[in-house]
Design an enzyme around this catalytic site. Sequence first.
Site, PDB file in Angstrom:
ATOM      1  N   ASP A 136      51.817  59.153 -49.370  1.00 46.41           N
ATOM      2  CA  ASP A 136      53.165  58.667 -49.662  1.00 46.41           C
ATOM      3  C   ASP A 136      53.462  57.417 -48.829  1.00 46.41           C
ATOM      4  OD1 ASP A 136      56.056  58.744 -50.331  1.00 46.41           O
ATOM      5  OD2 ASP A 136      56.295  59.530 -48.310  1.00 46.41           O
ATOM      6  N   GLU A 174      49.594  60.737 -54.710  1.00 44.63           N
ATOM      7  CA  GLU A 174      49.787  60.408 -53.292  1.00 44.63           C
ATOM      8  C   GLU A 174      48.667  61.013 -52.447  1.00 44.63           C
ATOM      9  OE1 GLU A 174      54.648  59.850 -53.318  1.00 44.63           O
ATOM     10  OE2 GLU A 174      53.814  61.802 -52.766  1.00 44.63           O
TER      11      GLU A 174
END
Lengths: 236, 236
Positions: A52, A124
């Site tokens: 992320d 992610e």
Amino acid sequence: MFTELQKSLASRYQIHFNDVELLAEALTQANYINEHPDYQGHDYQRLEFLGDAVMQQSTAVYLFKRYPDWDEGQLTELRIAMVQTRSFAALSRELHLDQYILLGRGEELSGARQRDSLLEDIWEAFIGALYLDQGQTVVMDFLEKIMFAKIDEGFYDQFVDYKSKLQEWLQKSGAVTIQYVRLAEEPLANNDQLFVVEVMVNDQVLAKGSGKSTKAAEKEAAKKAYQHLMAKGHDN
Amino acid sequence: MFTELQKSLASRYQIHFNDVELLAEALTQANYINEHPDYQGHDYQRLEFLGDAVMQQSTAVYLFKRYPDWDEGQLTELRIAMVQTRSFAALSRELHLDQYILLGRGEELSGARQRDSLLEDIWEAFIGALYLDQGQTVVMDFLEKIMFAKIDEGFYDQFVDYKSKLQEWLQKSGAVTIQYVRLAEEPLANNDQLFVVEVMVNDQVLAKGSGKSTKAAEKEAAKKAYQHLMAKGHDN
């Protein structure tokens, strides 16, 4: 199974992923591990935490360098359109990551494998694993190819409501009349039609747009008008 | 003025900042430019956009590698305590960046130079500039020295309410009785006193803590108990 993905990454993207266990971790959902007590690996959540942040920085660095004349509002706007659930889910699908996820039984039955929120997490986690395995430069080159190039294809426009943005901006200091006027309709080779539209504010033409539907043409006109106004600076 | 900061960065942190204009940009507030139409530089907002993302990734990478046994919840919790206004404002002050900001007149008069929200922006912009001027590795080494080392000094504990966290966690599956019991009070050399406290849940001792006030001792006991419970896994 993950060696198959390893091969596909090598042939499609020239990425030679070294640590296949790391690749497996990025694609293992927590309930799969609960249901397989003998499974030795970890689930993807730590890698998702890492990936992320890597996605945020990579995108920010790219946009900062590519658009030296944009202010932070414009940069933030495009970044938000790029770094979000549907965009990441589309990338997971493009790499066929969905086919490789080790999923809990309940999640499988409820259709989670095709759910955007899972595919976002998986993207992610995959980027977190790629960062650890290959480093920042490879991640950046890969994202330029697979993700940032989509800016020029207008891919992220679908996540931005330019008609609303234009209206909001134009009406900051009071009501104005915004009109979309259809100018022409031209037949295209494959039975499609090309619509041409112009957007006007208080009888002044701001921009023209074209597309295969009125809606698409209006959106393009709004985008051009909005970006033109932004480029002129923020005085209204 | 900015060459003075350049020298101070070199002597205090062995950072040899090349582009003094970039350093100036990181420390220039928008209204200063409005008030000085002849000023050639830019304000800090684009660099803040960049530095915000660099701070997120640098901190995530550091925590991910340093705490291989932590789950994403624990990593996120510490990152939130680290990557926030008061923490960044403290770093700006530590580098005396507040003294160098080119500030609009109105902001100066209203005391913005010492406002945490401005000093947070300035920290992010400074890190954005450092990233461009020196690259990721220098940023990471610098943050390890000036910021991540503070984890071991307990600096970020002030931003975490461990008593609330412990209570919340213990009461997830229903009410329990949590008690903080003062065990001892020992005089210290410099007229201070050392308080020792233990935290109990349903008459079972969870952890002991000590500190120069009952409050500090309770907080330490709660932190130890909470971290111990977290390390045992998330089953309640």
